[in-house]
Design a protein around this motif. Structure first.
Motif, PDB file in Angstrom:
ATOM      1  N   ALA A  65     127.357  29.826 100.932  1.00 30.88           N
ATOM      2  CA  ALA A  65     127.977  31.157 100.907  1.00 30.88           C
ATOM      3  C   ALA A  65     128.664  31.412  99.573  1.00 30.88           C
ATOM      4  CB  ALA A  65     128.967  31.287 102.059  1.00 30.88           C
ATOM      5  N   LYS A  69     127.129  34.002  97.075  1.00 32.30           N
ATOM      6  CA  LYS A  69     127.974  35.173  97.273  1.00 32.30           C
ATOM      7  C   LYS A  69     127.543  36.008  98.488  1.00 32.30           C
ATOM      8  CE  LYS A  69     129.105  35.335  92.366  1.00 32.30           C
ATOM      9  NZ  LYS A  69     128.672  33.985  92.124  1.00 32.30           N
ATOM     10  N   ALA A  71     128.430  36.315 102.908  1.00 31.02           N
ATOM     11  CA  ALA A  71     129.426  35.977 103.920  1.00 31.02           C
ATOM     12  C   ALA A  71     128.975  34.752 104.723  1.00 31.02           C
ATOM     13  CB  ALA A  71     129.651  37.158 104.849  1.00 31.02           C
ATOM     14  N   LYS A  72     129.901  33.836 104.988  1.00 32.51           N
ATOM     15  CA  LYS A  72     129.574  32.656 105.799  1.00 32.51           C
ATOM     16  C   LYS A  72     129.028  33.055 107.166  1.00 32.51           C
ATOM     17  CE  LYS A  72     133.599  30.673 105.322  1.00 32.51           C
ATOM     18  NZ  LYS A  72     134.735  29.753 105.423  1.00 32.51           N
ATOM     19  N   SER A  73     129.489  34.183 107.683  1.00 35.87           N
ATOM     20  CA  SER A  73     129.057  34.627 109.010  1.00 35.87           C
ATOM     21  C   SER A  73     127.573  34.999 109.047  1.00 35.87           C
ATOM     22  CB  SER A  73     129.900  35.815 109.471  1.00 35.87           C
ATOM     23  OG  SER A  73     129.737  36.907 108.571  1.00 35.87           O
TER      24      SER A  73
END
Length: 111
Positions: A65, A69, A71-73
């Protein structure tokens, strides 16, 4: 530059990435691209976290992530939760993600 990524596959839900993870490594980072037994490209990565209670997988998601760049989600390990060979899904526009990661791979001399 950029283009198709040897360790990625475009799918309707996003981009699937083949990754070979080395847990308990000396550093968090990427070590290039290798071919697996089926001649598919696989991104080699290492994390310092141990492979217990999913900590190495969590460290991999965090590293991906940050590096890309996103989102981890949007990232999930969808195959290989307890194996070094993993498939990670990045949800989103697969073509745009493929270009973004392809540009990254070229900048790292991994493509």
């Amino acid at each position: 530059m950029g283009g198709a990524v040897s360790f990625a596959q475009i799918t309707p839900e996003g981009l699937r990435l083949r990754i070979r993870l080395t847990p308990s490594g000396r550093r968090d980072g990427f070590d290039g691209v290798m071919l697996d037994a089926d001649d598919n490209g696989v991104l080699k990565a290492s994390v310092t976290k141990a492979p217990e209670d999913g900590k190495a997988n969590q460290a991999l998601i965090k590293m991906l992530a940050k590096e890309w760049k996103v989102a981890k989600s949007l990232l999930d390990v969808i195959q290989g939760q307890t194996n070094r060979n993993k498939v990670v899904l990045i949800r989103g526009d697969a073509d745009a993600l493929n270009k973004q990661i392809g540009d990254w791979a070229h900048s790292q001399d991994f493509a």
